[in-house]
Scaffold this motif. Structure first.
Motif, PDB file in Angstrom:
ATOM      1  N   TYR A 108       0.850  -1.189   0.000  1.00  0.00           N
ATOM      2  CA  TYR A 108       0.000   0.000   0.000  1.00  0.00           C
ATOM      3  C   TYR A 108       0.887   1.241   0.000  1.00  0.00           C
ATOM      4  O   TYR A 108       1.646   1.440   0.949  1.00  0.00           O
ATOM      5  CB  TYR A 108      -0.911  -0.002   1.220  1.00  0.00           C
ATOM      6  N   ASP A 109       0.769   2.083  -1.030  1.00  0.00           N
ATOM      7  CA  ASP A 109       1.651   3.241  -1.085  1.00  0.00           C
ATOM      8  C   ASP A 109       0.964   4.549  -0.711  1.00  0.00           C
ATOM      9  O   ASP A 109       1.657   5.506  -0.335  1.00  0.00           O
ATOM     10  CB  ASP A 109       2.355   3.352  -2.445  1.00  0.00           C
ATOM     11  N   TYR A 110      -0.329   4.633  -0.798  1.00  0.00           N
ATOM     12  CA  TYR A 110      -1.075   5.803  -0.339  1.00  0.00           C
ATOM     13  C   TYR A 110      -2.332   5.331   0.405  1.00  0.00           C
ATOM     14  O   TYR A 110      -2.985   4.363  -0.004  1.00  0.00           O
ATOM     15  CB  TYR A 110      -1.494   6.703  -1.505  1.00  0.00           C
ATOM     16  N   TRP A 111      -2.595   6.051   1.492  1.00  0.00           N
ATOM     17  CA  TRP A 111      -3.744   5.733   2.335  1.00  0.00           C
ATOM     18  C   TRP A 111      -4.610   6.977   2.487  1.00  0.00           C
ATOM     19  O   TRP A 111      -4.099   8.093   2.504  1.00  0.00           O
ATOM     20  CB  TRP A 111      -3.288   5.327   3.741  1.00  0.00           C
ATOM     21  N   GLY A 112      -5.914   6.761   2.680  1.00  0.00           N
ATOM     22  CA  GLY A 112      -6.754   7.852   3.091  1.00  0.00           C
ATOM     23  C   GLY A 112      -6.635   8.071   4.592  1.00  0.00           C
ATOM     24  O   GLY A 112      -5.822   7.440   5.267  1.00  0.00           O
ATOM     25  N   LYS A 113      -7.464   8.964   5.117  1.00  0.00           N
ATOM     26  CA  LYS A 113      -7.435   9.247   6.559  1.00  0.00           C
ATOM     27  C   LYS A 113      -8.299   8.283   7.353  1.00  0.00           C
ATOM     28  O   LYS A 113      -8.237   8.254   8.578  1.00  0.00           O
ATOM     29  CB  LYS A 113      -7.878  10.682   6.815  1.00  0.00           C
ATOM     30  N   GLY A 114      -9.130   7.527   6.655  1.00  0.00           N
ATOM     31  CA  GLY A 114      -9.923   6.505   7.310  1.00  0.00           C
ATOM     32  C   GLY A 114     -11.319   6.968   7.687  1.00  0.00           C
ATOM     33  O   GLY A 114     -11.592   8.167   7.809  1.00  0.00           O
ATOM     34  N   THR A 115     -12.199   5.988   7.864  1.00  0.00           N
ATOM     35  CA  THR A 115     -13.552   6.247   8.350  1.00  0.00           C
ATOM     36  C   THR A 115     -13.838   5.236   9.458  1.00  0.00           C
ATOM     37  O   THR A 115     -13.536   4.041   9.332  1.00  0.00           O
ATOM     38  CB  THR A 115     -14.581   6.167   7.205  1.00  0.00           C
ATOM     39  N   GLN A 116     -14.398   5.734  10.556  1.00  0.00           N
ATOM     40  CA  GLN A 116     -14.608   4.886  11.730  1.00  0.00           C
ATOM     41  C   GLN A 116     -15.881   4.058  11.574  1.00  0.00           C
ATOM     42  O   GLN A 116     -16.953   4.600  11.270  1.00  0.00           O
ATOM     43  CB  GLN A 116     -14.701   5.744  12.993  1.00  0.00           C
TER      44      GLN A 116
END
Length: 121
Positions: A108-116
């Protein structure tokens, strides 16, 4: 620049469903594998599902097979994770990740900030 923006998280009762979209921008979405990765409290990241560039091939963690469905709309640069029959132990921050595949390994080279996602009665 590469941006991945997740949404759709929230509080759901055990056995319930959620659909998580991930909007991608800043790169040629249709040229990349994509994945969802989750991190539960106190645990390391866990790959949940991955999809190839045209959406024709998906792979899932054993724990979610038959309950989660990963799909993509390359015209809309959007990745979707449909989650059914959710369990309390699946409470986690869910991330969308741009993915490269080397053999059977995913990176994985880029990630989002996430959702809970919180599964609780």
């Amino acid at each position: 620049q590469v941006q991945l923006v997740e949404s759709g998280g929230g509080l759901v009762q055990p056995g319930g469903s959620l659909r998580l979209p991930c909007a991608a921008s800043g790169f040629t979405f249709s040229s990349y594998h994509m994945s969802w990765v989750r991190r539960a409290p106190g645990k390391g990241p866990e790959g949940v599902a991955a999809i190839n560039t045209d959406g024709g091939t998906t792979s899932y963690a054993t724990s979610v097979k038959g309950r989660f469905t990963l799909s993509r709309d390359n015209a809309k640069n959007t990745l979707y994770l449909q989650m059914n029959s959710l369990k309390p132990e699946e409470t986690a921050l869910y991330y969308c990740a741009r993915t490269t595949k080397s053999g059977t390994a995913y990176e994985y080279d880029y990630w989002g900030k996430g959702t809970q996602v919180t599964v609780s009665s």
